[in-house]
Write an enzyme that holds these catalytic residues in place. Sequence first.
Site, PDB file in Angstrom:
ATOM      1  N   GLY A 310       5.277-100.220  52.609  1.00 15.66           N
ATOM      2  CA  GLY A 310       6.125-100.044  51.436  1.00 15.66           C
ATOM      3  C   GLY A 310       7.465-100.684  51.734  1.00 15.66           C
ATOM      4  O   GLY A 310       8.161-100.240  52.645  1.00 15.66           O
ATOM      5  N   THR A 311       7.828-101.724  50.991  1.00 18.72           N
ATOM      6  CA  THR A 311       8.882-102.623  51.431  1.00 18.72           C
ATOM      7  C   THR A 311       9.566-103.268  50.237  1.00 18.72           C
ATOM      8  O   THR A 311       8.986-103.363  49.159  1.00 18.72           O
ATOM      9  CB  THR A 311       8.258-103.725  52.323  1.00 18.72           C
ATOM     10  OG1 THR A 311       7.572-103.113  53.402  1.00 18.72           O
ATOM     11  CG2 THR A 311       9.282-104.701  52.853  1.00 18.72           C
ATOM     12  N   ILE A 312      10.797-103.771  50.444  1.00 19.71           N
ATOM     13  CA  ILE A 312      11.440-104.644  49.456  1.00 19.71           C
ATOM     14  C   ILE A 312      11.772-105.972  50.126  1.00 19.71           C
ATOM     15  O   ILE A 312      11.998-106.037  51.338  1.00 19.71           O
ATOM     16  CB  ILE A 312      12.720-104.025  48.839  1.00 19.71           C
ATOM     17  CG1 ILE A 312      13.844-103.879  49.894  1.00 19.71           C
ATOM     18  CG2 ILE A 312      12.414-102.707  48.160  1.00 19.71           C
ATOM     19  CD1 ILE A 312      14.798-105.025  50.003  1.00 19.71           C
ATOM     20  N   GLU A 328      13.508-105.367  53.922  1.00 15.08           N
ATOM     21  CA  GLU A 328      13.859-104.014  54.375  1.00 15.08           C
ATOM     22  C   GLU A 328      12.734-103.050  54.032  1.00 15.08           C
ATOM     23  O   GLU A 328      11.992-103.267  53.066  1.00 15.08           O
ATOM     24  CB  GLU A 328      15.150-103.526  53.710  1.00 15.08           C
ATOM     25  CG  GLU A 328      16.361-104.362  54.037  1.00 15.08           C
ATOM     26  CD  GLU A 328      17.656-103.684  53.609  1.00 15.08           C
ATOM     27  OE1 GLU A 328      18.714-104.175  54.018  1.00 15.08           O
ATOM     28  OE2 GLU A 328      17.610-102.673  52.886  1.00 15.08           O
ATOM     29  N   SER A 329      12.630-101.975  54.796  1.00 15.66           N
ATOM     30  CA  SER A 329      11.495-101.084  54.590  1.00 15.66           C
ATOM     31  C   SER A 329      11.728 -99.703  55.169  1.00 15.66           C
ATOM     32  O   SER A 329      12.452 -99.537  56.147  1.00 15.66           O
ATOM     33  CB  SER A 329      10.254-101.690  55.253  1.00 15.66           C
ATOM     34  OG  SER A 329       9.124-100.864  55.112  1.00 15.66           O
TER      35      SER A 329
END
Length: 503
Positions: A310-312, A328-329
């Site tokens: 789950g990350t951006i 980022e995560s």
Amino acid sequence: MLAVVAPNACGLGGDAFWLIWDEREGRQHALNGSGRSAAGVDAAALRARGFSRLPARGPLAITVPGAVRSWGDAHARYGRLTRDAILAPALELAAGGFPAWDGFVEAVETMAPIVEGALGSGSGWAQVYRPHGRRWHPGERVRLEALGATLQRLATAGFDDFYEGELAERQARGLAEAGSAITADDLRAHRSTWGEPIATDYRGVRVTTHPPNSQGIVALEILDILAEFEPPPSALLSAGSGADARWIHLGIEASKLAMADRDAFVTDPAFREVPVERLLDRDRAAQLAARIDLHRAALPPPSRQPRGGGTIYLAAVDRDGNAVSLIESNYQGFGSGVVDPATGIGYQNRGSYFSLEPDHPNVLEPGKRTLHTLMPGMVFRAGRPWVVAGSMGADAQPQIHAQVVSALVDGGVDVATAVTAPRWFVEPADHFEPPVEVRAEPRFADGVLEELEGIGHPVTRTAAFSSALGHCHAIELVDGGPVSGGTLAAATDPRSAGLPATY
């Protein structure tokens, strides 16, 4: 901002990896903002307590958060605005509230039973993210006042306060109460690492990413293996219907081989040598390519890593030609599930990626960075940045990156076409199983997925533009970008809530 409105994917308690192109210096830097395990961890003691692997949730899964330190390091070296200016919009939305949006609402509801199962009812996470004990109504105002106060403290006292000041002391107390081994000394000792990117040449184009402990080397290995084969006609790749079955099969098989290398070698290079030069050797790529059966799917060894993520991802280019590729995560949605109501900080569960097996390259050890799925990317032509790109998606990240690079280079497409093209990736069906399960969109040309099944690939068809196939975003510096008299083109993934923006 994303730490406020997308706290399931990233936050102050997570990690970050950066690629930064410095136009003035004419060079690229890698900034490692990943955290380390606590000095007091002991894999043997955990095995003696009956653990065969680290739990995915709860205090044992937490590593020192590295993102905020990397924010401070990047700002100290390149920042032009004050901390107040940088943090003000996020602070405003945290304290004043933001409307509950679909992705946030669904993430909270998905996480609620997981946190309750791991931490019990009435946890800090539930107090902060499900304060009404029910599902958020669409558009309902979400206030994160404690997180706003923490952001205000960072604005006034500085990013280092997170590790060495009042915020560090408050975190140490909260983490101890939660049962984490992380202490004030662990926070104080944490440092980011400046380094050199790693790179490969793909048909005359230079592709760069972050060195280990990032898994970026997997993307480079995939491309090296694919470079041993002729790509499909560019017209096929540029038609919007994706690649043919042969090229997808080669990509899947290359991914299996590269991920096996990741599992065997990639870890914190401060603890064990990672043979980057050997893994990216052209002769080795040719040897791996020769192992691919062109007419049959291989059964790879079981993965030695857990699955999930789950990350951006975000990219930025300025008028002076500087460029940033940043990922980022928190790892798995909302990370460990541990949230300190006093600070509003939710902590990642990246520590669950460590192994408790004594002979595992990624075995848990004190003060160690775990193997990371996070990998930012850039692509260069004629020695200059051409495309800034990256993706969320755990094991899918390097596979998506290779597909996008192939579309750009082999297909000659623009970034929007490369990002929106039909997508596939291969992964294990469950933790520590062989990576053979192919997830693919149904938008490929007729017969392509059926042909893959015919040669032994188990294919699961997702919905068109499914979020489960990762979110890739990209900026193209057209004709060298503004600094060279060109312009910029940006594309965000229609599978995501992302948007391109200029200001």
